[in-house]
Design a protein around this motif. Structure first.
Motif, PDB file in Angstrom:
ATOM      1  N   ALA A 255      31.852  14.734  37.039  1.00 31.68           N
ATOM      2  CA  ALA A 255      32.202  15.918  37.770  1.00 31.68           C
ATOM      3  C   ALA A 255      33.704  16.183  38.153  1.00 31.68           C
ATOM      4  N   THR A 256      34.297  15.155  38.718  1.00 32.20           N
ATOM      5  CA  THR A 256      35.702  15.242  39.043  1.00 32.20           C
ATOM      6  C   THR A 256      36.629  15.967  37.799  1.00 32.20           C
ATOM      7  N   THR A 257      36.254  15.390  36.732  1.00 37.46           N
ATOM      8  CA  THR A 257      37.033  15.711  35.408  1.00 37.46           C
ATOM      9  C   THR A 257      36.663  17.114  35.165  1.00 37.46           C
ATOM     10  N   VAL A 258      35.598  17.516  35.355  1.00 36.31           N
ATOM     11  CA  VAL A 258      35.002  18.852  35.133  1.00 36.31           C
ATOM     12  C   VAL A 258      35.834  20.095  35.976  1.00 36.31           C
ATOM     13  N   PHE A 259      35.907  19.604  37.428  1.00 33.90           N
ATOM     14  CA  PHE A 259      36.844  20.399  38.201  1.00 33.90           C
ATOM     15  C   PHE A 259      38.148  20.540  37.924  1.00 33.90           C
ATOM     16  N   TYR A 260      39.019  19.448  37.607  1.00 33.78           N
ATOM     17  CA  TYR A 260      39.930  19.391  37.123  1.00 33.78           C
ATOM     18  C   TYR A 260      40.197  20.347  35.580  1.00 33.78           C
ATOM     19  N   LEU A 261      39.378  20.509  34.753  1.00 32.88           N
ATOM     20  CA  LEU A 261      39.123  21.223  33.747  1.00 32.88           C
ATOM     21  C   LEU A 261      38.974  22.891  34.239  1.00 32.88           C
ATOM     22  N   PHE A 262      38.293  23.037  35.296  1.00 38.43           N
ATOM     23  CA  PHE A 262      38.343  24.199  35.840  1.00 38.43           C
ATOM     24  C   PHE A 262      39.601  24.949  36.157  1.00 38.43           C
ATOM     25  N   ALA A 263      40.310  23.928  37.026  1.00 39.94           N
ATOM     26  CA  ALA A 263      41.721  24.273  37.382  1.00 39.94           C
ATOM     27  C   ALA A 263      42.682  24.644  36.125  1.00 39.94           C
ATOM     28  N   ALA A 264      42.547  23.851  35.144  1.00 40.47           N
ATOM     29  CA  ALA A 264      43.200  23.943  33.879  1.00 40.47           C
ATOM     30  C   ALA A 264      42.960  25.272  33.201  1.00 40.47           C
ATOM     31  N   MET A 265      41.562  25.600  33.338  1.00 39.84           N
ATOM     32  CA  MET A 265      41.019  26.790  32.864  1.00 39.84           C
ATOM     33  C   MET A 265      41.754  28.166  33.337  1.00 39.84           C
ATOM     34  N   PHE A 266      42.077  28.205  34.476  1.00 36.93           N
ATOM     35  CA  PHE A 266      42.682  29.259  35.245  1.00 36.93           C
ATOM     36  C   PHE A 266      44.002  29.372  35.078  1.00 36.93           C
ATOM     37  N   VAL A 267      44.551  28.318  34.523  1.00 33.06           N
ATOM     38  CA  VAL A 267      46.105  28.540  34.179  1.00 33.06           C
ATOM     39  C   VAL A 267      46.280  29.653  33.277  1.00 33.06           C
ATOM     40  N   GLY A 268      45.502  29.786  32.064  1.00 33.54           N
ATOM     41  CA  GLY A 268      45.559  30.908  31.190  1.00 33.54           C
ATOM     42  C   GLY A 268      45.183  32.005  31.807  1.00 33.54           C
ATOM     43  N   ASP A 269      44.294  32.074  32.795  1.00 37.67           N
ATOM     44  CA  ASP A 269      44.304  33.353  33.476  1.00 37.67           C
ATOM     45  C   ASP A 269      45.442  33.884  34.324  1.00 37.67           C
ATOM     46  N   VAL A 270      45.948  32.926  35.035  1.00 42.32           N
ATOM     47  CA  VAL A 270      47.244  33.287  36.023  1.00 42.32           C
ATOM     48  C   VAL A 270      48.461  33.688  35.017  1.00 42.32           C
ATOM     49  N   ILE A 271      48.837  33.039  33.717  1.00 37.82           N
ATOM     50  CA  ILE A 271      49.652  33.272  33.051  1.00 37.82           C
ATOM     51  C   ILE A 271      49.441  34.794  32.447  1.00 37.82           C
ATOM     52  N   THR A 272      48.195  35.034  32.132  1.00 33.93           N
ATOM     53  CA  THR A 272      47.958  36.487  31.631  1.00 33.93           C
ATOM     54  C   THR A 272      48.321  37.635  32.596  1.00 33.93           C
ATOM     55  N   ARG A 273      47.835  37.206  33.775  1.00 34.21           N
ATOM     56  CA  ARG A 273      48.133  38.158  34.876  1.00 34.21           C
ATOM     57  C   ARG A 273      49.621  38.391  35.075  1.00 34.21           C
ATOM     58  N   PHE A 274      50.185  37.232  34.898  1.00 29.93           N
ATOM     59  CA  PHE A 274      51.741  37.322  35.068  1.00 29.93           C
ATOM     60  C   PHE A 274      52.402  38.355  33.996  1.00 29.93           C
ATOM     61  N   ILE A 275      52.025  38.173  33.062  1.00 32.92           N
ATOM     62  CA  ILE A 275      52.428  38.811  32.104  1.00 32.92           C
ATOM     63  C   ILE A 275      52.070  40.453  31.832  1.00 32.92           C
ATOM     64  N   ILE A 276      50.790  40.482  32.554  1.00 32.95           N
ATOM     65  CA  ILE A 276      50.527  41.997  32.612  1.00 32.95           C
ATOM     66  C   ILE A 276      51.042  42.671  33.897  1.00 32.95           C
ATOM     67  N   ARG A 277      51.419  41.895  34.940  1.00 29.66           N
ATOM     68  CA  ARG A 277      52.202  42.250  35.896  1.00 29.66           C
ATOM     69  C   ARG A 277      53.477  42.664  35.467  1.00 29.66           C
ATOM     70  N   LEU A 278      54.417  41.770  34.803  1.00 31.19           N
ATOM     71  CA  LEU A 278      55.635  42.284  34.196  1.00 31.19           C
ATOM     72  C   LEU A 278      55.715  43.428  33.413  1.00 31.19           C
ATOM     73  N   LYS A 279      54.514  43.745  32.793  1.00 25.49           N
ATOM     74  CA  LYS A 279      54.516  44.864  31.819  1.00 25.49           C
ATOM     75  C   LYS A 279      53.900  46.305  32.755  1.00 25.49           C
ATOM     76  N   SER A 280      53.344  46.091  33.827  1.00 22.25           N
ATOM     77  CA  SER A 280      52.807  47.257  34.465  1.00 22.25           C
ATOM     78  C   SER A 280      53.994  48.102  35.088  1.00 22.25           C
ATOM     79  N   PRO A 281      53.680  49.552  35.203  1.00 19.65           N
ATOM     80  CA  PRO A 281      52.403  50.321  34.559  1.00 19.65           C
ATOM     81  C   PRO A 281      52.202  50.321  33.097  1.00 19.65           C
ATOM     82  N   ILE A 282      50.875  49.994  32.709  1.00 22.84           N
ATOM     83  CA  ILE A 282      50.743  50.141  31.133  1.00 22.84           C
ATOM     84  C   ILE A 282      50.037  51.205  31.014  1.00 22.84           C
ATOM     85  N   LEU A 283      50.333  52.118  30.096  1.00 19.38           N
ATOM     86  CA  LEU A 283      49.671  53.223  29.683  1.00 19.38           C
ATOM     87  C   LEU A 283      48.236  53.310  28.601  1.00 19.38           C
ATOM     88  N   ASN A 284      48.734  52.219  27.664  1.00 16.44           N
ATOM     89  CA  ASN A 284      47.688  52.105  26.587  1.00 16.44           C
ATOM     90  C   ASN A 284      46.844  50.780  26.814  1.00 16.44           C
TER      91      ASN A 284
END
Length: 412
Positions: A255-284
Motif C-alpha cells: 500500500a505504501t508503494t502505491v501511495f508513492y505511485l500516486f505522488a509520482a502520478m501527479f507529477v505529470g499533472d503538475v507539469i502539464t498545468r505548469f505548461i498551460i499556465r505559461l501558455k495562458s491565455p489560450i485561444l484555441n
C-alpha cells in the motif's frame, strides 16, 4: 524595466509580483482544501480496508463520496459570487469537524454517512475556490493567467498529499484523517482575509440573483469539449483512485508503494498545468482537449494490460493524471471566462461535478472485478472500451466558426 522583469519572471514560471495579493490568498487556502480532497480520494480504498470492506463495498463508498461532491453543484447554483467567502469559511469549519469522526466510527453505515457528508462539504469547498479563482481581476486575459496560476500552485497538493499519506501510513489511516483535519482550520484565516484591497472584483451586478440553468451551459461548444474530456479521463483516473491499492496488492505492491505511485502520478499533472499556465491565455483549446482524451485512452489500455506486466500498471499510473492537468485547467478557464459573471457559479460548479459523474461506475467496477468469471483484467478491458467511446465522441464534437476565438460576449 519593470515590465521586462515581469516578462522574465513569466518565462521562468514565477508568479510573484505578477498576480494579485487576493489571488495568492485564494491559492494558499485552496491548496489546503485541495490537499484534503486529494487525501480523501486516494485514501478511500485504504480506509475501506481498515473497516473490513471488500472491493464492491469500497466502490460504493467512493461513489457515495464523489456523487455527494457532484450534488454540491446544485447547492452552488443558489449562491452569488459575493456570498462565496462565507460559504467557504462555513464549509471548511464543518470539514475540520467531521473528518476526525472516522476514529469513532464502527460500522459501514457510519462510514458511508461520513463519506456522503464530507463529499458534499468538499464539493462546496472546491467549487467555491474554483469559482473565486481569477475573480480578483475584471480583465479577461489577466483572469485566465490568474486561473492558470491558481491551477498550477494548487496542483502541488496532488503530489504532496499522497506522498505524505504514504509516509505516515504506519500511524493508521483513521489517525491520519484526524491529523490532516487541522488543515481545514488553517485555511479559514486566508479566506477571511479577502477584504479591503484584497477583495474580489469580478462580481454579479447589483440585484442579480446569480443563477443560470444547467441546460443553457451546453449551448457553449467549448464547455461541451471540457465535459466530454472530463467523462473520458475520469474513468481510468477513478479506477486507479478506488482500486489502485487493491489491484496493486494483487500485483505484489505494498500500500505504501502505491501511495508513492500516486505522488509520482501527479507529477505529470503538475507539469502539464505548469505548461498551460505559461501558455495562458489560450485561444484555441480544442487540440489540448483531444490530447487529453488520447492520453486517457492509453491510460485505460495500459491498466487493462497490467496483468501482462506490472510495467503497464506503473505506466498507467504515470500518465493517468496528465489529462487532469489539461482538461481541469482549461475547463475551469472555459467555465470562468466564457460565461457572464452571474453564471460562473453554475458553470464552474457543474463542470467540477461533471468530473465526478463517472464515479457512479466504481461500484460496478468493484462488483465485476469480484465476480469469479470476470475478474480485474476483463473488467479493465470493458472500461477501456467505455473510455474509447468518449474518445470518439470528443473527436466528433467539431469546432464551429467562432469556437477557436474567445467568447467575448460571455466575458464582458
Amino acid at each position: 524595466m519593470a515590465n521586462n522583469h515581469k516578462g522574465s519572471l513569466r518565462k521562468v514560471g514565477l508568479d510573484f509580483g505578477l498576480i494579485s495579493g487576493a489571488e495568492w490568498l485564494i491559492i494558499i487556502a485552496a491548496f489546503l482544501g485541495r490537499y484534503l480532497l486529494q487525501f480523501y480520494q486516494t485514501s478511500i480504498g485504504s480506509l475501506g480496508l481498515a473497516f473490513g470492506m471488500d472491493s464492491f463495498e469500497i466502490g460504493i463508498g467512493f461513489a457515495l463520496f464523489t456523487v455527494a461532491f457532484a450534488f454540491a453543484a446544485f447547492a452552488m447554483r443558489k449562491f452569488r459570487p459575493s456570498q462565496l467567502k462565507s460559504v467557504e469559511i462555513i464549509s471548511l469549519l464543518l470539514l475540520g469537524i467531521t473528518m476526525p469522526l472516522y476514529i469513532v466510527a464502527t460500522g459501514f453505515a457510519e462510514v458511508y454517512t461520513l463519506m456522503i457528508i464530507d463529499g458534499f462539504i468538499t464539493g462546496l469547498v472546491m467549487d467555491s475556490f474554483m469559482t473565486m479563482a481569477g475573480m480578483a481581476s475584471k480583465d479577461q486575459s489577466k483572469r485566465q493567467v490568474e486561473q492558470a496560476s491558481f491551477s498550477f500552485w494548487v496542483a502541488l497538493a496532488l503530489i504532496v498529499a499522497p506522498f505524505t499519506t504514504g509516509y505516515l501510513l504506519h500511524l493508521g489511516i483513521k489517525e491520519i484523517f484526524l491529523i490532516f483535519a487541522v488543515m481545514a482550520f488553517v485555511a479559514i484565516p486566508f479566506v477571511a482575509s479577502l477584504r479591503g484591497k484584497y477583495s474580489l472584483q469580478y462580481m454579479e451586478e447589483k440585484g442579480h440573483k446569480g443563477t443560470a440553468s444547467i441546460s443553457s451551459l451546453f449551448k457553449n461548444r467549448q464547455f461541451n469539449w471540457a465535459v466530454i474530456a472530463a467523462f473520458a479521463y475520469t474513468i481510468p483516473f477513478y479506477i486507479i483512485f478506488s482500486y489502485g491499492v487493491i489491484y496493486g496488492g494483487v500485483l505484489g505492491l505494498s500500500a505504501t508503494t502505491v501511495f508513492y505511485l500516486f505522488a509520482a502520478m501527479f507529477v505529470g499533472d503538475v507539469i502539464t498545468r505548469f505548461i498551460i499556465r505559461l501558455k495562458s491565455p489560450i485561444l484555441n483549446r480544442r487540440p489540448y482537449m483531444i490530447f487529453a482524451v488520447t492520453i486517457a485512452l492509453f491510460s485505460a489500455l495500459f491498466l487493462a494490460l497490467s496483468s501482462v506486466s506490472i510495467a503497464f500498471f506503473i505506466i498507467a499510473f504515470l500518465i493517468a493524471a496528465i489529462p487532469d492537468g489539461i482538461a481541469w485547467t482549461l475547463g475551469i478557464q472555459i467555465a470562468n471566462t466564457t460565461f457572464k459573471p452571474e453564471e460562473i457559479g453554475t458553470s464552474t460548479s457543474f463542470f467540477s461535478s461533471s468530473m465526478m459523474i463517472m464515479s457512479v461506475l466504481m461500484p460496478l467496477v468493484g462488483y465485476m472485478a469480484s465476480v469469479k468469471y470476470i475478474g480485474f483484467t476483463k473488467t479493465l478491458w470493458i472500461f477501456a472500451a467505455v473510455t474509447a467511446v468518449f474518445f470518439v465522441v470528443e473527436l466528433l464534437l467539431r469546432p464551429g466558426k467562432n469556437d477557436d476565438m474567445q467568447n467575448a460576449a460571455g466575458s464582458k
